[in-house]
Design an enzyme around this catalytic site. Structure first.
Site, PDB file in Angstrom:
ATOM      1  CE  LYS A 120      -1.827   1.963   3.580  1.00 43.10           C
ATOM      2  NZ  LYS A 120      -2.541   2.181   4.844  1.00 43.10           N
ATOM      3  CG  ASP A 138      -7.220   3.549   2.737  1.00 36.84           C
ATOM      4  OD1 ASP A 138      -8.144   3.269   1.935  1.00 36.84           O
ATOM      5  OD2 ASP A 138      -7.155   4.640   3.322  1.00 36.84           O
TER       6      ASP A 138
END
Length: 212
Positions: A120, A138
């Site tokens: 991420k 997320d």
């Protein structure tokens, strides 16, 4: 969800916010990288408060490395998990100097080889700092993608790959920012604010709330 709905969703999100930006404060790819590492399980607001004190003193790999773990910890101790984050940041700075001439690398593989940098974080840096087509998923984006039926998936990687496939190409570069902001302020975890949602009529969520 069909392609026409997806296109209209992003058309409206773009119309409302033509130039979306991350809420993390940064002035260079390096500052963004460190801010994203610090933001794991912490709010952007708390990270910005810490980096507002840190960056005027140290905002390069060498300068932060010179602080050491203890020195850096003093600046970031208001952020959750600051001890482990301080160690990761110091080690990341050392590796940036040793392997990359103090520059932030521009490939996922090189970024993910840095301590504290997962998929991420790498995607955020690639997309936001270097404007590459990358989708950082997320908790907000995972929730919005599944709840609306935009790009449902069992895990973040599944959602990431599906978003890259189904988001209209014209909107793909900024889709990460639109979706995270939508999840943070409108399609919230505890109770989505359906009554004030711009895409409510396009959303396929079954249990919509009647008020905002």
């Amino acid at each position: 969800m069909n392609a026409a709905k997806r296109l209209e969703i992003f058309r409206r999100l773009h119309e409302d916010n033509p130039d979306p930006k991350t809420e993390l404060a940064y002035a260079s790819p390096f500052e963004l990288l460190i801010a994203v590492i610090l933001s794991a399980q912490a709010t952007d607001v708390s990270v910005n408060k810490a980096t507002a004190r840190l960056y005027p003193v140290a905002n390069t790999p060498q300068a932060i490395l010179d602080l050491g773990v203890e020195g850096l910890s003093e600046y970031i101790k208001t952020i959750g998990l600051y001890n482990s984050k301080a160690k990761n940041v110091i080690e990341t700075c050392r590796l940036l100097l040793e392997r990359h001439g103090g520059e932030v690398p521009q490939t996922r593989e090189e970024l993910e080889a840095l301590p504290g940098v997962g998929r991420k974080t790498a995607n955020v840096v690639l997309n936001t700092a270097f404007r590459q087509l990358a989708m950082a998923v997320d908790t907000h984006i995972f929730r919005v993608s599944n709840r609306t039926n935009l790009a449902p998936g069992k895990n973040v990687v599944e959602v990431e790959l599906k978003l890259l496939k189904v988001v209209p190409k014209a909107y793909l570069l900024d889709a990460h920012h639109w979706l995270i902001l939508h999840g943070r302020y409108v399609c919230q975890a505890r109770k989505p604010r359906c009554g004030s949602c711009r895409i409510e009529d396009l959303c396929e969520y079954k249990a919509k709330t009647s008020d905002d």
